[in-house]
Design a protein around this motif. Structure first.
Motif, PDB file in Angstrom:
ATOM      1  N   GLU A  23       0.825  -1.224   0.000  1.00 28.67           N
ATOM      2  CA  GLU A  23       0.000   0.000   0.000  1.00 28.67           C
ATOM      3  C   GLU A  23       0.850   1.261   0.000  1.00 28.67           C
ATOM      4  OE1 GLU A  23      -3.003  -0.092  -0.607  1.00 28.67           O
ATOM      5  OE2 GLU A  23      -3.998  -1.821   0.322  1.00 28.67           O
ATOM      6  N   ARG A  24       2.003   1.210   0.649  1.00 29.34           N
ATOM      7  CA  ARG A  24       2.819   2.404   0.789  1.00 29.34           C
ATOM      8  C   ARG A  24       3.817   2.613  -0.344  1.00 29.34           C
ATOM      9  NH1 ARG A  24       3.518   4.680   6.007  1.00 29.34           N
ATOM     10  NH2 ARG A  24       1.871   4.066   7.438  1.00 29.34           N
ATOM     11  N   LEU A  25       3.921   1.661  -1.228  1.00 30.89           N
ATOM     12  CA  LEU A  25       4.850   1.830  -2.353  1.00 30.89           C
ATOM     13  C   LEU A  25       4.271   2.810  -3.371  1.00 30.89           C
ATOM     14  CD1 LEU A  25       5.955  -1.847  -3.174  1.00 30.89           C
ATOM     15  CD2 LEU A  25       7.413  -0.032  -2.231  1.00 30.89           C
ATOM     16  N   PRO A  26       5.113   3.670  -3.964  1.00 30.55           N
ATOM     17  CA  PRO A  26       4.641   4.504  -5.070  1.00 30.55           C
ATOM     18  C   PRO A  26       4.144   3.609  -6.210  1.00 30.55           C
ATOM     19  CG  PRO A  26       6.803   5.246  -4.308  1.00 30.55           C
ATOM     20  CD  PRO A  26       6.522   3.944  -3.618  1.00 30.55           C
ATOM     21  N   ASP A  27       3.186   4.106  -6.993  1.00 28.13           N
ATOM     22  CA  ASP A  27       2.546   3.291  -8.033  1.00 28.13           C
ATOM     23  C   ASP A  27       3.534   2.614  -8.977  1.00 28.13           C
ATOM     24  OD1 ASP A  27       0.133   3.801  -6.952  1.00 28.13           O
ATOM     25  OD2 ASP A  27      -0.477   5.327  -8.408  1.00 28.13           O
ATOM     26  N   LYS A  28       4.581   3.339  -9.373  1.00 31.78           N
ATOM     27  CA  LYS A  28       5.502   2.743 -10.351  1.00 31.78           C
ATOM     28  C   LYS A  28       6.236   1.539  -9.763  1.00 31.78           C
ATOM     29  CE  LYS A  28       9.436   5.843  -9.618  1.00 31.78           C
ATOM     30  NZ  LYS A  28      10.087   7.047 -10.138  1.00 31.78           N
ATOM     31  N   TYR A  29       6.356   1.497  -8.430  1.00 35.20           N
ATOM     32  CA  TYR A  29       6.982   0.339  -7.792  1.00 35.20           C
ATOM     33  C   TYR A  29       5.974  -0.777  -7.567  1.00 35.20           C
ATOM     34  CZ  TYR A  29      10.989   3.388  -7.221  1.00 35.20           C
ATOM     35  OH  TYR A  29      12.047   4.223  -7.471  1.00 35.20           O
ATOM     36  N   LYS A  30       4.714  -0.397  -7.379  1.00 34.60           N
ATOM     37  CA  LYS A  30       3.663  -1.417  -7.224  1.00 34.60           C
ATOM     38  C   LYS A  30       3.607  -2.303  -8.459  1.00 34.60           C
ATOM     39  CE  LYS A  30       0.477   0.749  -3.989  1.00 34.60           C
ATOM     40  NZ  LYS A  30      -0.383   1.912  -3.834  1.00 34.60           N
ATOM     41  N   GLU A  31       3.904  -1.715  -9.611  1.00 35.12           N
ATOM     42  CA  GLU A  31       3.867  -2.487 -10.861  1.00 35.12           C
ATOM     43  C   GLU A  31       4.912  -3.607 -10.880  1.00 35.12           C
ATOM     44  OE1 GLU A  31       4.323   0.312 -14.044  1.00 35.12           O
ATOM     45  OE2 GLU A  31       2.621   1.513 -13.338  1.00 35.12           O
ATOM     46  N   LYS A  32       5.934  -3.484 -10.037  1.00 30.99           N
ATOM     47  CA  LYS A  32       7.007  -4.482 -10.014  1.00 30.99           C
ATOM     48  C   LYS A  32       6.731  -5.596  -9.013  1.00 30.99           C
ATOM     49  CE  LYS A  32       9.439  -1.634 -12.585  1.00 30.99           C
ATOM     50  NZ  LYS A  32       9.668  -1.927 -14.010  1.00 30.99           N
ATOM     51  N   VAL A  33       5.641  -5.468  -8.261  1.00 32.91           N
ATOM     52  CA  VAL A  33       5.385  -6.400  -7.154  1.00 32.91           C
ATOM     53  C   VAL A  33       4.890  -7.763  -7.627  1.00 32.91           C
ATOM     54  CG1 VAL A  33       3.849  -6.848  -5.176  1.00 32.91           C
ATOM     55  CG2 VAL A  33       5.015  -4.632  -5.381  1.00 32.91           C
ATOM     56  N   ILE A  34       5.453  -8.799  -7.011  1.00 30.40           N
ATOM     57  CA  ILE A  34       4.948 -10.165  -7.164  1.00 30.40           C
ATOM     58  C   ILE A  34       4.579 -10.626  -5.756  1.00 30.40           C
ATOM     59  CG2 ILE A  34       5.494 -12.544  -7.849  1.00 30.40           C
ATOM     60  CD1 ILE A  34       7.610 -11.316  -9.781  1.00 30.40           C
ATOM     61  N   MET A  35       3.280 -10.813  -5.505  1.00 29.99           N
ATOM     62  CA  MET A  35       2.865 -11.282  -4.184  1.00 29.99           C
ATOM     63  C   MET A  35       2.987 -12.791  -4.134  1.00 29.99           C
ATOM     64  SD  MET A  35      -0.280  -9.155  -2.571  1.00 29.99           S
ATOM     65  CE  MET A  35      -0.107  -7.373  -2.481  1.00 29.99           C
ATOM     66  N   VAL A  36       3.625 -13.256  -3.063  1.00 30.71           N
ATOM     67  CA  VAL A  36       3.872 -14.688  -2.926  1.00 30.71           C
ATOM     68  C   VAL A  36       2.887 -15.223  -1.899  1.00 30.71           C
ATOM     69  CG1 VAL A  36       5.638 -16.432  -2.486  1.00 30.71           C
ATOM     70  CG2 VAL A  36       6.296 -14.191  -3.399  1.00 30.71           C
ATOM     71  N   VAL A  37       1.915 -16.000  -2.375  1.00 31.58           N
ATOM     72  CA  VAL A  37       0.808 -16.428  -1.508  1.00 31.58           C
ATOM     73  C   VAL A  37       0.615 -17.933  -1.575  1.00 31.58           C
ATOM     74  CG1 VAL A  37      -0.379 -14.214  -1.819  1.00 31.58           C
ATOM     75  CG2 VAL A  37      -0.953 -16.115  -3.305  1.00 31.58           C
ATOM     76  N   GLN A  38       0.016 -18.471  -0.514  1.00 28.57           N
ATOM     77  CA  GLN A  38      -0.236 -19.906  -0.474  1.00 28.57           C
ATOM     78  C   GLN A  38      -1.479 -20.250  -1.298  1.00 28.57           C
ATOM     79  OE1 GLN A  38      -0.044 -21.366   3.557  1.00 28.57           O
ATOM     80  NE2 GLN A  38       1.938 -20.380   3.893  1.00 28.57           N
ATOM     81  N   LYS A  39      -1.431 -21.439  -1.885  1.00 23.72           N
ATOM     82  CA  LYS A  39      -2.460 -21.889  -2.819  1.00 23.72           C
ATOM     83  C   LYS A  39      -3.885 -21.666  -2.297  1.00 23.72           C
ATOM     84  CE  LYS A  39      -2.942 -26.104  -5.713  1.00 23.72           C
ATOM     85  NZ  LYS A  39      -4.000 -25.592  -6.488  1.00 23.72           N
TER      86      LYS A  39
END
Length: 274
Positions: A23-39
């Motif tokens: 939530e706190r990342l600037p938008d251009k950095y949000k685009e680089k995010v890969i969320m690692v979640v359990q199945k």
């Protein structure tokens, strides 16, 4: 430029509606995010990002291993889901003050500078870097080498991927940060963290790893490192410290500089033997 670090992995567990780091990342950095979640949890996450699905209840160390494999030889950041990036006042380093107060939350420009700095360090041959915890008092220097890196890890996959498969990353369930620090240093790679851009990180709180990390798990997993032939020279138990809701927590110290120095001895020995 920013493009050379193109992935920000956020491993997360049981925090479907509470993604502080993201939530706190600037938008251009949000685009680089890969969320690692359990199945099992994947359907509950509604963020508009790329996802890396991992097995259920595999634990954080095994999750990190999945991230390393997915990241391959890219330059990447692996960051806890409850991090706030700060910037400290330059006055602590003998420079002109650049803000009111001692520190502030990072602006987009601050984040640009931070990532630019990480990229520069990589160009200088540092393969593992991070941020000092913001709850520690300001250090008298902007950066420190041979130190504890936790919460925020920036890794040069190009070098890291060459030897990561030699390591059993599932050897510990927790203490995975310390093991990563040791493995890089013992192979002769300096690690570095910034104090000018410290990170506010949660210790021992609800959600995430606290689902399974208690005083006993913490003690037992660190003891694995302290008694393992490869690591034991660089790990020792200092004392027990009481943490209110968890009881007595064993406090372990890591001799990171010695771990790094051992690599020079090892390399010398190998040359001598060969």
């Amino acid at each position: 430029s920013w493009k050379i670090m193109d992935r920000i992995y956020i491993p997360t567990f049981r925090r479907v509606d509470e993604q502080k780091t993201f939530e706190r990342l600037p938008d251009k950095y949000k685009e680089k995010v890969i969320m690692v979640v359990q199945k099992d949890e994947r359907p509950q996450y509604k963020y508009d990002v790329e996802y890396l699905e991992v097995g259920n209840l595999i634990g954080i160390a095994a999750t990190r291993n999945e991230i390393y494999n997915h990241a391959g030889d890219s330059r990447f950041m692996m960051v806890d889901d409850d991090i706030v990036f700060h910037r400290r006042n330059k006055k602590y380093y003998g420079e002109e003050p650049n803000m009111e107060g001692s520190k502030r939350d990072c602006t987009e420009q601050d984040m640009d500078e931070l990532f630019e700095m990480f990229n520069t360090w990589m160009e200088d041959g540092i393969i593992h870097m991070g941020c000092r915890p913001s709850w520690l008092p300001p250090a008298p220097v902007k950066t420190q080498d041979f130190c504890e890196i936790a919460g925020v890890h920036v890794i040069n996959g190009k070098v890291f991927s060459k030897w990561k498969d030699e390591v059993d990353w599932n050897f510990v369930k927790v203490a995975e940060d310390s093991m990563l620090n040791l493995e890089c240093l013992m192979r002769g790679y300096v690690n570095r963290r910034t104090d000018e851009f410290p990170a506010e990180m949660g210790m021992w709180q609800g959600g995430g790893c606290s689902e399974f990390r208690d005083a006993k798990v913490h003690h037992d997993e660190n003891m694995k490192l302290a008694t393992h032939p490869r690591y034991k020279d660089f790990v020792y138990m200092k004392k027990d410290v009481e943490v209110k809701h968890l009881g007595m927590i064993s406090h372990f110290k890591f001799k990171y500089k010695e771990a790094y120095d051992s690599s020079k001895y090892q390399n010398g020995l190998n040359k001598f033997i060969n």
